[in-house]
Structure formats: structure tokens, C-alpha cells
Design a protein around this motif. Structure first.
Motif, PDB file in Angstrom:
ATOM      1  N   TRP A   1      39.947  22.545  35.860  1.00 32.14           N
ATOM      2  CA  TRP A   1      38.948  23.398  36.510  1.00 32.14           C
ATOM      3  C   TRP A   1      39.439  23.859  37.886  1.00 32.14           C
ATOM      4  O   TRP A   1      39.313  25.033  38.235  1.00 32.14           O
ATOM      5  N   ARG A   2      40.041  22.944  38.653  1.00 27.46           N
ATOM      6  CA  ARG A   2      40.553  23.307  39.981  1.00 27.46           C
ATOM      7  C   ARG A   2      41.675  24.330  39.861  1.00 27.46           C
ATOM      8  O   ARG A   2      41.737  25.303  40.627  1.00 27.46           O
ATOM      9  N   ARG A   3      42.591  24.125  38.911  1.00 30.89           N
ATOM     10  CA  ARG A   3      43.708  25.061  38.744  1.00 30.89           C
ATOM     11  C   ARG A   3      43.211  26.441  38.340  1.00 30.89           C
ATOM     12  O   ARG A   3      43.728  27.460  38.797  1.00 30.89           O
ATOM     13  N   GLU A   4      42.207  26.480  37.455  1.00 34.15           N
ATOM     14  CA  GLU A   4      41.641  27.764  37.023  1.00 34.15           C
ATOM     15  C   GLU A   4      41.032  28.519  38.202  1.00 34.15           C
ATOM     16  O   GLU A   4      41.266  29.717  38.385  1.00 34.15           O
ATOM     17  N   PHE A   5      40.262  27.812  39.020  1.00 32.51           N
ATOM     18  CA  PHE A   5      39.646  28.449  40.187  1.00 32.51           C
ATOM     19  C   PHE A   5      40.713  28.918  41.173  1.00 32.51           C
ATOM     20  O   PHE A   5      40.626  30.025  41.730  1.00 32.51           O
ATOM     21  N   ALA A   6      41.729  28.102  41.421  1.00 28.88           N
ATOM     22  CA  ALA A   6      42.789  28.463  42.365  1.00 28.88           C
ATOM     23  C   ALA A   6      43.535  29.700  41.895  1.00 28.88           C
ATOM     24  O   ALA A   6      43.846  30.604  42.687  1.00 28.88           O
ATOM     25  N   LEU A   7      43.823  29.778  40.583  1.00 26.96           N
ATOM     26  CA  LEU A   7      44.529  30.936  40.040  1.00 26.96           C
ATOM     27  C   LEU A   7      43.687  32.195  40.178  1.00 26.96           C
ATOM     28  O   LEU A   7      44.191  33.264  40.564  1.00 26.96           O
ATOM     29  N   ARG A   8      42.399  32.094  39.888  1.00 24.95           N
ATOM     30  CA  ARG A   8      41.531  33.264  40.000  1.00 24.95           C
ATOM     31  C   ARG A   8      41.385  33.713  41.454  1.00 24.95           C
ATOM     32  O   ARG A   8      41.273  34.908  41.729  1.00 24.95           O
ATOM     33  N   LEU A   9      41.373  32.775  42.384  1.00 25.53           N
ATOM     34  CA  LEU A   9      41.333  33.140  43.803  1.00 25.53           C
ATOM     35  C   LEU A   9      42.608  33.877  44.206  1.00 25.53           C
ATOM     36  O   LEU A   9      42.568  34.850  44.968  1.00 25.53           O
ATOM     37  N   LYS A  10      43.729  33.436  43.670  1.00 25.04           N
ATOM     38  CA  LYS A  10      45.007  34.088  43.959  1.00 25.04           C
ATOM     39  C   LYS A  10      45.023  35.516  43.407  1.00 25.04           C
ATOM     40  O   LYS A  10      45.485  36.454  44.075  1.00 25.04           O
ATOM     41  N   LEU A  11      44.533  35.689  42.179  1.00 25.36           N
ATOM     42  CA  LEU A  11      44.471  37.022  41.574  1.00 25.36           C
ATOM     43  C   LEU A  11      43.522  37.939  42.345  1.00 25.36           C
ATOM     44  O   LEU A  11      43.800  39.132  42.524  1.00 25.36           O
ATOM     45  N   LEU A  12      42.396  37.378  42.797  1.00 25.75           N
ATOM     46  CA  LEU A  12      41.453  38.159  43.592  1.00 25.75           C
ATOM     47  C   LEU A  12      42.104  38.641  44.882  1.00 25.75           C
ATOM     48  O   LEU A  12      41.973  39.810  45.275  1.00 25.75           O
ATOM     49  N   ALA A  13      42.834  37.747  45.542  1.00 21.42           N
ATOM     50  CA  ALA A  13      43.511  38.103  46.797  1.00 21.42           C
ATOM     51  C   ALA A  13      44.556  39.193  46.560  1.00 21.42           C
ATOM     52  O   ALA A  13      44.669  40.141  47.358  1.00 21.42           O
ATOM     53  N   ALA A  14      45.327  39.067  45.470  1.00 21.55           N
ATOM     54  CA  ALA A  14      46.362  40.064  45.168  1.00 21.55           C
ATOM     55  C   ALA A  14      45.746  41.434  44.927  1.00 21.55           C
ATOM     56  O   ALA A  14      46.253  42.457  45.395  1.00 21.55           O
ATOM     57  N   TRP A  15      44.627  41.460  44.173  1.00 23.30           N
ATOM     58  CA  TRP A  15      43.960  42.741  43.882  1.00 23.30           C
ATOM     59  C   TRP A  15      43.425  43.374  45.157  1.00 23.30           C
ATOM     60  O   TRP A  15      43.585  44.584  45.385  1.00 23.30           O
ATOM     61  N   MET A  16      42.806  42.576  46.013  1.00 24.49           N
ATOM     62  CA  MET A  16      42.243  43.114  47.247  1.00 24.49           C
ATOM     63  C   MET A  16      43.343  43.647  48.173  1.00 24.49           C
ATOM     64  O   MET A  16      43.183  44.674  48.826  1.00 24.49           O
ATOM     65  N   LYS A  17      44.461  42.912  48.213  1.00 22.84           N
ATOM     66  CA  LYS A  17      45.571  43.353  49.071  1.00 22.84           C
ATOM     67  C   LYS A  17      46.160  44.667  48.551  1.00 22.84           C
ATOM     68  O   LYS A  17      46.476  45.578  49.322  1.00 22.84           O
ATOM     69  N   GLU A  18      46.300  44.763  47.236  1.00 24.71           N
ATOM     70  CA  GLU A  18      46.871  45.959  46.611  1.00 24.71           C
ATOM     71  C   GLU A  18      46.048  47.208  46.919  1.00 24.71           C
ATOM     72  O   GLU A  18      46.595  48.303  47.086  1.00 24.71           O
ATOM     73  N   HIS A  19      44.725  47.026  47.034  1.00 26.14           N
ATOM     74  CA  HIS A  19      43.852  48.188  47.222  1.00 26.14           C
ATOM     75  C   HIS A  19      43.319  48.314  48.655  1.00 26.14           C
ATOM     76  O   HIS A  19      42.317  48.996  48.880  1.00 26.14           O
ATOM     77  N   GLY A  20      43.992  47.647  49.593  1.00 29.03           N
ATOM     78  CA  GLY A  20      43.652  47.828  51.000  1.00 29.03           C
ATOM     79  C   GLY A  20      42.300  47.277  51.397  1.00 29.03           C
ATOM     80  O   GLY A  20      41.674  47.794  52.330  1.00 29.03           O
ATOM     81  N   LEU A  21      41.833  46.258  50.700  1.00 29.86           N
ATOM     82  CA  LEU A  21      40.523  45.675  51.007  1.00 29.86           C
ATOM     83  C   LEU A  21      40.649  44.336  51.731  1.00 29.86           C
ATOM     84  O   LEU A  21      39.657  43.648  51.937  1.00 29.86           O
ATOM     85  N   MET A  22      41.856  43.990  52.131  1.00 29.30           N
ATOM     86  CA  MET A  22      42.116  42.678  52.709  1.00 29.30           C
ATOM     87  C   MET A  22      42.365  42.800  54.211  1.00 29.30           C
ATOM     88  O   MET A  22      43.315  43.432  54.650  1.00 29.30           O
ATOM     89  N   ASP A  23      41.461  42.195  54.999  1.00 29.58           N
ATOM     90  CA  ASP A  23      41.762  42.075  56.422  1.00 29.58           C
ATOM     91  C   ASP A  23      42.183  40.637  56.696  1.00 29.58           C
ATOM     92  O   ASP A  23      42.160  39.784  55.806  1.00 29.58           O
ATOM     93  N   SER A  24      42.572  40.348  57.945  1.00 34.89           N
ATOM     94  CA  SER A  24      43.111  39.017  58.254  1.00 34.89           C
ATOM     95  C   SER A  24      42.068  37.922  58.061  1.00 34.89           C
ATOM     96  O   SER A  24      42.395  36.808  57.642  1.00 34.89           O
ATOM     97  N   GLY A  25      40.799  38.224  58.349  1.00 31.66           N
ATOM     98  CA  GLY A  25      39.752  37.231  58.181  1.00 31.66           C
ATOM     99  C   GLY A  25      39.525  36.883  56.721  1.00 31.66           C
ATOM    100  O   GLY A  25      39.416  35.710  56.350  1.00 31.66           O
ATOM    101  N   VAL A  26      39.450  37.911  55.867  1.00 34.04           N
ATOM    102  CA  VAL A  26      39.262  37.694  54.430  1.00 34.04           C
ATOM    103  C   VAL A  26      40.466  36.958  53.853  1.00 34.04           C
ATOM    104  O   VAL A  26      40.333  36.036  53.038  1.00 34.04           O
TER     105      VAL A  26
END
Length: 647
Positions: free
Chosen positions: A15-40
Motif C-alpha cells: 500500500w505504501r509503495r503504491e501511494f508513493a508511486l502515484r505521488l511520483k507520477l502526480l509530481a511528474a505530470w504537474m511538472k510537465e504541464h507547468g503546474l509545479m511551484d517550489s511549495g507544491v
């Protein structure tokens, strides 16, 4: 035979690994589309790290010969088909032993020599000095080699009385507690101060950490064990022997080291081990069961815990049952009930805590990113209205429109000066907060306490100095909280003004929960008062013990301050990043609006083309919003996995 607790650990790790992987994918998607600031980015990284590195520590505490190591074998290592931790007659764990897994460290047994006690460094500091430990390679696939290597935690050495006294194992004032002396006037002490076992065992790889502790004499001589390791364990299993019940030394261990800070019933489990000694062939099964129930009730009454918190088991029979696949014997051993209690208690609790942390963080992130998307939508809508209003207008009107946008930009840039002034005050107050929570301030406080502890002889006034130290530490937290409230109030006013003047959608994150750290300080102070009473006056008279106690206390307090420091830092970064992001978006909006006007002036068909571009961008933002809701909904709607039933 797979046990319930093993299954639950496996579910928890997956369960922890699944959540960690999904958080990583979320971060990658947000960064790719310019939705990531330093706080996020900082918030997502912190959540991912927490999910990947979360550990569940179970500490086993008891006097000598209560069966701690055998219970550890039965619970966690039966799949090897033999004992892994030394648990045979005459072989007992002599030093605190931590079993865990770190992928960055080779499979090994690391042993810290007992002589390290003669030096002032804390155990936390010794952990960083790898060259001071004895390293023994381990082969996780060779059960015999593994067991043979782990026997080193039972090693002892014979020293003179003076050496034993310096190491904390001999006290002239309490001769009854001293180890026996041989014909040569030497006494037996542990060879090692601490042991770290690093193996890629399936349970340890899922984040389980097992702490096997030695008996009362060794526990009392190592304050860092009782100050830091045991209090931070998610569950403490306290073992008694069914054939002896609660002895005087058992009661001393419980009262001095375990009865403090156990706010939650699941934090402490009492195990009445060796119930097989009561399996008398001359007694009926009902009589044996009644005896066990009576022992449980009597033990619970003496320790002051509910009777259901005392579990009756036979670790030895449970180990045999698992190795021989004897289901009937396993049930009779009582081991499945203990495993269920551990799983339903600590693991279910950790599931809920982590899930709540992630849900809270992702909700804040979703709201913050949603506000950014809304700002972009509004800017595009304003641009489209401006451009559509230019339809059929002559060049003079278009030129005036460009001048008006430039004027708006100048007014906006002038308003930035106010923001810089607010930031200057914010940084000043933050600097003061960080100073109150920083290591320099804590080091000064610990220096005053250490000076009082170094005084020779009985330290009758040390309790007062200790109380004053915690009073000042709480005062620092109160000041930090006041600074945080001031920053929050100032930023709230600024955010409201910017929202009104420029149509921003700034929303200040909640102020850090500093009172929570007040409560942690209260708990630490209360749990350590035991060391300052008359019972430990003779130990405190030894400068070496007092020094180790202060260093152990400093390590735990530093963890509290670092946690508060990190929370304040993340809060500040989140607020600053949100403001910077919307300022940046507004500057980009001015550039796009002016660029659009220029393109219309240059080409007759530029107006329709630019409006079409804006509508396409609006459609993309709508897709972003849908995708954001989809990527984050998993964290908000997926509960902790259902744990398997008890075996």
C-alpha cells in the motif's frame, strides 16, 4: 505457514509503495504541464519520502530469560525452519539489537564496542561513525550462517570491578544489583553496546524494525535506549514468564521504563510467555485454561492494565508449530491472537495516520493547483473579451488598448514594492522563529542542563534545573507560535488586498500546529522525571551516566525541534510559492495580452486567429483540471486496504 501479522505487513508495504508511486507520477505530470511551484514540489516530495521511508518499530522488552528472542523467532523468522535469533539455554541477547533493512547498506551485523560508553558521544552520533563498529557480513540465504553470526549479540567479556563501574555495570551503593564476581575478582559485562542487523528479510523490507532489548541491568545503564528508542516504538511487547508471574525485577522494568506515555492501549502489549509450562498432564484442559486466565488477570492487576491487554502465548511451541506446519499446536500456542493484536493495533493505526496525512496534503495541493488553473482561466477570459471587443475597431482604438494594458502593467509593478516590504518583515520574523527552533538554541539549553548534571555527588537540585529547562523550551515554542501568528496575520491581510486589487485567488495555508510540539515536550519531560528521582540518584551521581542521559535527551528534543522547524519551513515556502506563482502568471498575462494586440496590428486576420488560440488554451486548462481531479481522487477515496483476518 503464512501468519496474519506477516500478511498485514505485506499489505502495508504494498500500500505504501503504491501511494508513493502515484505521488511520483502526480509530481511528474504537474511538472510537465507547468503546474509545479517550489511549495507544491516540496509538499509532494515530503509526502512521497514519508510513504517510502515510513517504519514500524516493534520493541520487545523484558528481564533476562523471559523468551524475547524466541518470540521474535516465532513471529518473524519461522520461515527459516530454525532459530535465527539466539534463544537456546544460556544464550541470551546482551545488547540492544535492531533488525531492519536499508537498501544502501550491505547485509551485515554491525556491533558497537561496549567501550564506547567511556566516551561522551550519544548513540545517534556513533551511528554516523561507521568505522568504529565491527562489521560482520551476513548471507540472508544461509540460515545457519545467519544464526551463527547473530550469536555475537550474546558475547560477553570479563572486566575488573573498576572497568565495570566506569561502564555503568557496577554500583557500590546498590550491591544487590551488581553482577556476580568470579574468583579472580572480575565481572561479566556485554562485549557490545549496540547491534544493528541489516538483512533483506521480506518483513524488514516492508518497513518493519524489530528492537530486541537486554535485561534490566543493561537497560538501566543505557539511557538512550529508554529515552529514545523504546518511547518512539509504535508498539512495545513486554514479556513475562507464566511460571513466575510478575517478579520484582519485571515490575521494576515496567514501572521505570514502560508505564510512562502509554496513552493508547495498543502501544503496550503484555505477553505472558511460556504457558506450555502450565500444560500439566495431571490437569484437565479446562483447569489449565483457568490457570492461564488467573495468571493473566493477576498480571494485569499488578501492572495496572486491562486484562485483555495481557496475551498468553508459548513462543517455543508457536515456533515449532510453524516449522512443522502443526495448525492445532499453533492455535494452542496463542501466537495467532498476538499477531492479530499487533496487526490490528499498530498496522491499522499506521495505515490511518499515513492515509490522513496524504489526504490532507493532496487536498491542499488540489485546492492550490485549482486556484492556479482558475487564475489562468480568468486571464484567458479577460484577454478574449478584450480581443473580441476590438472587432471592427480602427488602429487608433487598438493602439489605445495597448497603452491601457501597459499602464495596468506599470501599476501592477508599482504594487510589487508593497509585496517586497511584506516579504522583508516576513523573513525577519521567520529568522527569529528558526532561531528559536534551531540547533544553536537547543545546544545552549542542553549545555546548562549538562553543567548541572556534571556536578559531583548527589544532584539534589537537578530536578529543578530540569524543570526550568523544559519551561524555557516551552517558552521558545510559545514565542515561535506567536511569531507564526503574526506572520499569518500579516500575510492574510496582504493576500486579501492582492485578491481585491488584482483579482488573485490567494489562500493562506493553515498556520503550523506548534501546540502539538508543546504536547510532545510535556510527554518527554514527564517520561524522564523517573531518572531524576531518588531511585536513580546513585546513577546520576556518576558523571558519565549523567552525560549520556543529557545527550540522549538532546537527541530526542532535537528531533522535536527539527520536526517543528521543517513544518514552519514548508508552511512559509508554500505561502511564498503560491504568491510568486500568481505574480508570475499575471506578468505572463500582460506579455500575452500585449503580444496579442501587436499581432492584431500586424495582420488583418490576427484577431480571429488569436481568439481561436485562447479558446484552445481554455480547452487545455479544462483537460488539466479533469486530469488533476482524476490523479488526486485516488488519494482521497482509497481507504487503507482491508487487513486479512487473524490466522
Amino acid at each position: 505457514m503464512v501468519t496474519s501479522f506477516n500478511e498485514q505487513i505485506g499489505h502495508y508495504g504494498a500500500w505504501r509503495r503504491e501511494f508513493a508511486l502515484r505521488l511520483k507520477l502526480l509530481a511528474a505530470w504537474m511538472k510537465e504541464h507547468g503546474l509545479m511551484d517550489s511549495g507544491v514540489e516540496a509538499r509532494l516530495q515530503r509526502l512521497e519520502d514519508q510513504m517510502r521511508s515510513d517504519k514500524v518499530m516493534v520493541a520487545f522488552v523484558a528481564e533476562f530469560s523471559r523468551g524475547k528472542s524466541e518470540l521474535i523467532n516465532a513471529l518473524f523468522f519461522a520461515s527459516y525452519g530454525r532459530r535465527i535469533m539466539p534463544a537456546s539455554a544460556g544464550r541470551t541477547t546482551m545488547c540492544p539489537t535492531e533488525l531492519g533493512f536499508d537498501a544502501g547498506v550491505p547485509p551485515s551485523l554491525r556491533l558497537l564496542p561496549i567501550e564506547s560508553r567511556l566516551h561522551p558521544q550519544s548513540l545517534a552520533e556513533w551511528r554516523q561513525a561507521s568505522d568504529q563498529w565491527t562489521h560482520v557480513p551476513l548471507d540472508v540465504d544461509d540460515a545457519e550462517q545467519l544464526a551463527l553470526a547473530l550469536e555475537k549479540v550474546t558475547d560477553v567479556r570479563r572486566v575488573t570491578q573498576d572497568e565495570a563501574r566506569a561502564l555503568g555495570f557496577w554500583h557500590d551503593e546498590v550491591p544487590d544489583d551488581n553482577p556476580p564476581m568470579d574468583a579472580d575478582g572480575r565481572v561479566e559485562v556485554p562485549r557490545w553496546r549496540h547491534a544493528l542487523v541489516n538483512i533483506e528479510h521480506p518483513l524488514l523490507a516492508q518497513g518493519l524494525v524489530i528492537l530486541d532489548t537486554p535485561g534490566l541491568n543493561a537497560i538501566g545503564a543505557e539511557p538512550e535506549l529508554t529515552v529514545n528508542l523504546i518511547p518512539q516504538a509504535h508498539a512495545v511487547v513486554f514479556l513475562l514468564a507464566a511460571d513466575t508471574g510478575v517478579t520484582k525485577s519485571d515490575l521494576s522494568v515496567w514501572r521505570e521504563h514502560l508505564s510512562h506515555g502509554a496513552d493508547e492501549v495498543n502501544a503496550r502489549l503484555v505477553v505472558l510467555n511460556k504457558i506450555d509450562t502450565l500444560w500439566d498432564t495431571l490437569s484437565t484442559p479446562e483447569q489449565v485454561k483457568l490457570q492461564i486466565v488467573q495468571q493473566r488477570v493477576a498480571s494485569a492487576d499488578i501492572l495496572g492494565v486491562p486484562a485483555q491487554q495481557v496475551m498468553a502465548v508459548s513462543a517455543q511451541k508457536g515456533l515449532v508449530a510453524k516449522i512443522t506446519f502443526d495448525a492445532e499446536l499453533l492455535q494452542a500456542s496463542g501466537l495467532p491472537a498476538l499477531e492479530a493484536a499487533l496487526g490490528d493495533g499498530i498496522l491499522a493505526q499506521r495505515h490511518e495516520i499515513l492515509r490522513a496525512v496524504v489526504a490532507r496534503g493532496v487536498t491542499d495541493l488540489r485546492n492550490e493547483t485549482g486556484r492556479v488553473l482558475q487564475v489562468r482561466r480568468r486571464d484567458l477570459a479577460e484577454q478574449k473579451m478584450e480581443l473580441q471587443g476590438l472587432g471592427g475597431k480602427n488602429s487608433a482604438v487598438i493602439k489605445n488598448m495597448r497603452s491601457r494594458i501597459e499602464q495596468e502593467k506599470q501599476e501592477f509593478d508599482m504594487g510589487n514594492a508593497k509585496i517586497h516590504a511584506v516579504r522583508s518583515v516576513q523573513h525577519k520574523l521567520l529568522g527569529e522563529m528558526f532561531g528559536l527552533l534551531g540547533s544553536r538554541n537547543l545546544k545552549a539549553e542542553m549545555g546548562l542542563l549538562a553543567a548541572a548534571m556534571r556536578q559531583r555527588g548527589l544532584k539534589l537540585g537537578v530536578k529543578t534545573v530540569y524543570g526550568e529547562t523544559f519551561t524555557r523550551l516551552r517558552a521558545n515554542m510559545t514565542k515561535a507560535q506567536a511569531h507564526g501568528a503574526e506572520i499569518h496575520s500579516m500575510l492574510d491581510a496582504t493576500f486579501r488586498q492582492l485578491n481585491a486589487e488584482f483579482g488573485f485567488s490567494l489562500q493562506l495555508p493553515p498556520i503550523p500546529d506548534i501546540p502539538r510540539y508543546h504536547a510532545e515536550l510535556d510527554e518527554i519531560e514527564a517520561s524522564h522525571l523517573q531518572y531524576l528521582g531518588l531511585r536513580n540518584a546513585l546513577k546520576l551521581a556518576q558523571p558519565e551516566f549523567a552525560e549520556r542521559l543529557v545527550r540522549a535527551l538532546a537527541t530526542r528534543l532535537r528531533a522535536v525541534n527539527d520536526s517543528a522547524f521543517g513544518e514552519v519551513e514548508l508552511w512559509s515556502k508554500s505561502a511564498a510559492a503560491q504568491l510568486e506563482d500568481q505574480l508570475k502568471e499575471r506578468r505572463k498575462s500582460f506579455v500575452r495580452r500585449i503580444d496579442g494586440i501587436d499581432r492584431i496590428q500586424e495582420a488583418a486576420g490576427g484577431l480571429d486567429e488569436r481568439v481561436a488560440e485562447i479558446e484552445a488554451q481554455e480547452a487545455v486548462l479544462g483537460q488539466f483540471d479533469t486530469r488533476l481531479q482524476l490523479l488526486t481522487s485516488y488519494f482521497l477515496t482509497t481507504a487503507a486496504p482491508t487487513l486479512p483476518p487473524a490466522a
